[in-house]
Scaffold this motif. Sequence first.
Motif, PDB file in Angstrom:
ATOM      1  N   ILE A 204       0.837  -1.206   0.000  1.00 32.14           N
ATOM      2  CA  ILE A 204       0.000   0.000   0.000  1.00 32.14           C
ATOM      3  C   ILE A 204       0.871   1.256   0.000  1.00 32.14           C
ATOM      4  CG2 ILE A 204      -1.713   1.306   1.323  1.00 32.14           C
ATOM      5  CD1 ILE A 204      -2.835  -1.402   2.284  1.00 32.14           C
TER       6      ILE A 204
ATOM      7  N   LEU B  67      -7.570  -1.084  -3.234  1.00 30.86           N
ATOM      8  CA  LEU B  67      -7.041  -0.894  -1.885  1.00 30.86           C
ATOM      9  C   LEU B  67      -8.146  -0.569  -0.881  1.00 30.86           C
ATOM     10  CD1 LEU B  67      -3.740   1.114  -2.528  1.00 30.86           C
ATOM     11  CD2 LEU B  67      -4.110  -1.360  -2.482  1.00 30.86           C
TER      12      LEU B  67
ATOM     13  N   THR C 212      -7.363  -2.535   4.744  1.00 31.64           N
ATOM     14  CA  THR C 212      -6.639  -1.783   3.716  1.00 31.64           C
ATOM     15  C   THR C 212      -7.232  -0.385   3.546  1.00 31.64           C
ATOM     16  OG1 THR C 212      -7.997  -2.795   1.960  1.00 31.64           O
ATOM     17  CG2 THR C 212      -5.891  -3.852   2.496  1.00 31.64           C
TER      18      THR C 212
END
Length: 331
Positions: A189, A276, A282
């Motif tokens: 990420i 994401l 996330t």
Amino acid sequence: MAFGRGGEVLVAFVVALCMSATKLEAQLHMGYYDKTCPQAEFVVMDEVKKAVAGNIGFAAALVRMHFHDCFVRGCDGSILIDSTPNNMAEKDAPPNNPSMVGFEIIDNAKKRLEAECKRTVSCADILAFAARDAVVLTGGFFYKVLAGRRDGKVSIANETLTNLPPPSFDLNQLTQSFAQKGLSQDEMIFLSGAHTIGRSHCSSFSNRLDNFNSTFSQDPSLDPAYAGQLKQECPNTSSGANQVVPMDPNSPNTFDTSYYSNILANRGLFTSDQTLMSTPATAAKVRQNAADWLGFQKKFGKAMRKMGKIGVLTGSEGEIRCNCRVVNGFY
């Protein structure tokens, strides 16, 4: 010559000690060129600065180049090798050609460093330094780069297809792809934040605009207003494959957290960006990065250092190329 048992133990100890020392010497570390080529990082920064001043797009290209290098055979500079009549190299594979640019920046830095410190600074290290400098020159934080990589001698186009995650990947596919390289989902990420600079060809996301699947013509996770804007910028995705749009339309040339803000607004350009938000965990990371510029910059630099250690060649492995485009035996 024959040894008694005591001699055998001593020899085994000495061999083990030597192997241990070699392994320690082979590790990447900061300030690797302080004595052998103290101007190395300054030369690379100078070349990147000149290139970015002429075309800001080179900044994103260098970060992407380092990523694409590390994910295929490790960070060994194999993406820099030119194809030959008998072999198509990584740089000419579909994920890299024709979108990958900036190779001449590495060439220019290498030429200067060969004049100052012959066969000392690897092409792989030059690329790692250049990626960091590109981040800095677009407003990102300076992070120290571990060095000591050696250059690989092999570059195979087909290996890009099985190692580089495409923009169509969902969260599970992305997570698995990064895990195979020793990177966590959190690090994935953070590294995705590099999409805050640069541009993309329309063909990389056109599937989200038309004929998305049997149920939806347009990707329902894409903000309708943004989709309309993209359709105007990519009016004919079949013939306009070479058209480009900024990945972060708000600040395409600034290394900031706008990328994450875009995702929160359902304006992630790629499927691999918007995905994401797929899970609470996330999505929480996306919100955290969007709100914490300082924290993101620090974590991004740390993730880049870790990525830069993937599959590296060190010690006596590989070589130090004289020309980043050509393996020494053919130079």
